[in-house]
Design an enzyme around this catalytic site. Structure first.
Site, mmCIF file in Angstrom:
data_model
loop_
_atom_site.group_PDB
_atom_site.id
_atom_site.type_symbol
_atom_site.label_atom_id
_atom_site.label_comp_id
_atom_site.label_asym_id
_atom_site.label_seq_id
_atom_site.Cartn_x
_atom_site.Cartn_y
_atom_site.Cartn_z
ATOM 1 N N ALA A 9 0.818 -1.212 0.000
ATOM 2 C CA ALA A 9 0.000 0.000 0.000
ATOM 3 C C ALA A 9 0.850 1.260 0.000
ATOM 4 O O ALA A 9 1.960 1.283 0.537
ATOM 5 C CB ALA A 9 -0.922 -0.005 1.215
ATOM 6 N N ARG A 34 -0.827 -9.739 -3.459
ATOM 7 C CA ARG A 34 -1.440 -10.824 -4.239
ATOM 8 C C ARG A 34 -0.681 -11.057 -5.548
ATOM 9 O O ARG A 34 -0.821 -12.097 -6.171
ATOM 10 C CB ARG A 34 -2.909 -10.497 -4.509
ATOM 11 C CG ARG A 34 -3.733 -10.401 -3.223
ATOM 12 C CD ARG A 34 -5.209 -10.302 -3.516
ATOM 13 N NE ARG A 34 -5.989 -10.067 -2.313
ATOM 14 C CZ ARG A 34 -6.372 -11.013 -1.464
ATOM 15 N NH1 ARG A 34 -6.009 -12.260 -1.672
ATOM 16 N NH2 ARG A 34 -7.094 -10.714 -0.403
ATOM 17 N N TYR A 55 -0.775 -13.435 1.212
ATOM 18 C CA TYR A 55 -0.782 -12.991 2.603
ATOM 19 C C TYR A 55 -0.523 -14.149 3.574
ATOM 20 O O TYR A 55 0.135 -13.969 4.608
ATOM 21 C CB TYR A 55 -2.116 -12.327 2.943
ATOM 22 C CG TYR A 55 -2.475 -11.146 2.078
ATOM 23 C CD1 TYR A 55 -1.493 -10.365 1.473
ATOM 24 C CD2 TYR A 55 -3.807 -10.793 1.865
ATOM 25 C CE1 TYR A 55 -1.822 -9.277 0.682
ATOM 26 C CE2 TYR A 55 -4.154 -9.708 1.078
ATOM 27 C CZ TYR A 55 -3.155 -8.951 0.488
ATOM 28 O OH TYR A 55 -3.494 -7.874 -0.292
ATOM 29 N N LEU A 71 -4.735 -2.724 4.302
ATOM 30 C CA LEU A 71 -5.634 -3.219 3.257
ATOM 31 C C LEU A 71 -6.897 -2.363 3.192
ATOM 32 O O LEU A 71 -7.173 -1.566 4.099
ATOM 33 C CB LEU A 71 -6.011 -4.674 3.555
ATOM 34 C CG LEU A 71 -4.855 -5.681 3.542
ATOM 35 C CD1 LEU A 71 -5.329 -7.025 4.104
ATOM 36 C CD2 LEU A 71 -4.300 -5.844 2.136
ATOM 37 N N HIS A 76 -10.052 -5.512 6.656
ATOM 38 C CA HIS A 76 -9.331 -5.315 7.920
ATOM 39 C C HIS A 76 -9.656 -6.398 8.940
ATOM 40 O O HIS A 76 -8.748 -6.975 9.560
ATOM 41 C CB HIS A 76 -9.669 -3.950 8.519
ATOM 42 C CG HIS A 76 -9.031 -2.810 7.810
ATOM 43 N ND1 HIS A 76 -9.203 -1.500 8.214
ATOM 44 C CD2 HIS A 76 -8.216 -2.765 6.734
ATOM 45 C CE1 HIS A 76 -8.523 -0.701 7.405
ATOM 46 N NE2 HIS A 76 -7.922 -1.451 6.491
ATOM 47 N N LYS A 94 -7.016 2.527 10.204
ATOM 48 C CA LYS A 94 -8.390 2.938 10.430
ATOM 49 C C LYS A 94 -9.139 2.960 9.093
ATOM 50 O O LYS A 94 -8.496 3.069 8.052
ATOM 51 C CB LYS A 94 -8.446 4.294 11.110
ATOM 52 C CG LYS A 94 -7.469 5.364 10.639
ATOM 53 C CD LYS A 94 -7.397 5.778 9.245
ATOM 54 C CE LYS A 94 -8.389 6.477 8.502
ATOM 55 N NZ LYS A 94 -8.287 6.609 7.098
ATOM 56 N N ARG A 162 -11.471 3.782 -1.937
ATOM 57 C CA ARG A 162 -12.215 4.440 -0.862
ATOM 58 C C ARG A 162 -13.641 4.798 -1.252
ATOM 59 O O ARG A 162 -14.448 5.203 -0.411
ATOM 60 C CB ARG A 162 -11.461 5.683 -0.385
ATOM 61 C CG ARG A 162 -10.228 5.328 0.423
ATOM 62 C CD ARG A 162 -9.461 6.544 0.880
ATOM 63 N NE ARG A 162 -8.625 7.091 -0.168
ATOM 64 C CZ ARG A 162 -7.807 8.127 -0.002
ATOM 65 N NH1 ARG A 162 -7.754 8.733 1.172
ATOM 66 N NH2 ARG A 162 -7.056 8.560 -0.986
ATOM 67 N N ASP A 174 -13.710 6.906 5.751
ATOM 68 C CA ASP A 174 -12.334 7.351 5.523
ATOM 69 C C ASP A 174 -11.993 8.594 6.337
ATOM 70 O O ASP A 174 -11.164 8.548 7.251
ATOM 71 C CB ASP A 174 -12.111 7.601 4.039
ATOM 72 C CG ASP A 174 -10.650 7.832 3.723
ATOM 73 O OD1 ASP A 174 -10.237 8.997 3.615
ATOM 74 O OD2 ASP A 174 -9.902 6.848 3.592
#
Length: 334
Positions: A9, A34, A55, A71, A76, A94, A162, A174
């Site tokens: 990320a 992945r 993962y 992620l 999450h 978060k 998002r 978000d």
């Protein structure tokens, strides 16, 4: 403490990799994606020792002590539980999970495991938060009556994760999770479950489930009221401010979320007005330092699972009050 990163990320270098160089005893060690080639490229770019093409392989690495999860929201909960089952501590981005029910499920596994799980509200570990708390507790602005927080920024790339329903997206998830956490802090209600949503409105994208702008009024069990406003696409392009109204004055907080970039506290009490900037260690290294200490048994985890469940409770209640569906984990949608 060796940390494995689930997902290559964009936030990982800022949140973990760079801070690890300034926190003694911490190593950003491995990454999984992945796509194995993507993971390898990410590892080489950022100087990580290992990369994995899935993962599960990273979780099986016995050299790894803790997992950082950046992620998409809808993943999450699933991967926090899998990391705990693999015997790893977890620092999870978060919002903690897709909804409060999933958050409580993660919390239960955490309690049984004896491991550390921290929700990555990095702002909470900066000196600015402590200074705000000192001002409020000093009584300089009197008894706190109303608190508010707005976080608005433009994200017009609607293909972004998002914005995706399948990944538990939306502005409240978000930006709004920050707003909810901050008003709880300012109202001295982080440990109080007695929070009611008295009003909520939202503007959505075309599928009528994903909010681009949401505002809500809250009533806390201690008598304080609050307002949150979150947007990733609205008429207010950029706003990141909090305000505390007391019986004898006001406290204004500019940029409580990334105070290392810029911040300003302004206190207005009677005829007196003063402003100051609060210096301190940047939020991400401070958070990582607290996470490491918590994993070692110290009482430094102030955004743990109980905190996270309460935040998700409020987010769910706002969605319901606004007439929008509560977000769902990716596994449930599939």
């Amino acid at each position: 403490m060796k940390i494995g990163i689930l997902g290559a990320a964009a936030i990982a270098p800022t949140a973990i990799i760079t801070p690890s160089s300034s926190v003694a005893g911490v190593e950003a060690y491995a990454v999984a994606a992945r796509d194995a080639m993507k993971a390898e490229k990410f590892a080489k770019k950022h100087g990580l020792s290992k990369s994995y093409g899935n993962y599960e392989a990273l979780l099986a690495d016995e050299e790894i002590d803790a997992i950082y999860i950046p992620l998409p929201n809808g993943l999450h909960g699933e991967w926090t539980i899998k990391a705990l089952q693999a015997g790893k501590h977890v620092l999870c981005e978060k919002p903690f999970t897709a909804n409060a029910q999933e958050a409580e499920a993660v919390a239960e596994v955490t309690r049984q495991s004896g491991l550390t799980v921290m929700e990555a509200f990095h702002w909470r570990y900066h000196a600015l938060a402590s200074r705000v708390q000192q001002i409020i507790q000093s009584g300089e602005i009197g008894h706190v009556q109303h608190v508010e927080m707005s976080m608005c920024f433009p994200l017009p790339v609607f293909s972004n994760i998002r914005w995706q329903w399948s990944l538990a997206g939306g502005s409240l998830m978000d930006a709004g999770c920050y707003c909810v956490s901050i008003v709880r802090f300012l109202a001295n209600a982080e440990a109080d479950c007695g929070i009611a949503v008295t009003r909520a409105n939202a503007k959505t994208l075309s599928d009528n489930r994903i909010d681009r702008w949401t505002t809500a009024d809250l009533a806390f069990g201690n008598g304080v009221t609050g307002t949150v406003t979150a947007a990733m696409w609205s008429g207010t392009l950029l706003k990141m401010k909090a305000k505390v109204t007391g019986s004898q004055g006001e406290l204004h907080i500019l940029n409580p979320i990334l105070p290392q970039l810029f911040n300003r506290l302004t206190v207005i009490s009677g005829d007196t007005r003063r402003s100051a900037k609060v210096a301190g260690e940047a939020t991400y290294p401070a958070q990582l330092r607290a996470f490491k200490a918590a994993c070692e048994g110290e009482a430094t985890n102030i955004t743990g699972v109980d905190y996270a469940v309460r935040n998700m409770d409020v987010i769910d209640a706002i969605y319901k009050k606004a007439g929008l569906p509560v977000r769902q984990p990716r596994a449930d949608i599939e």
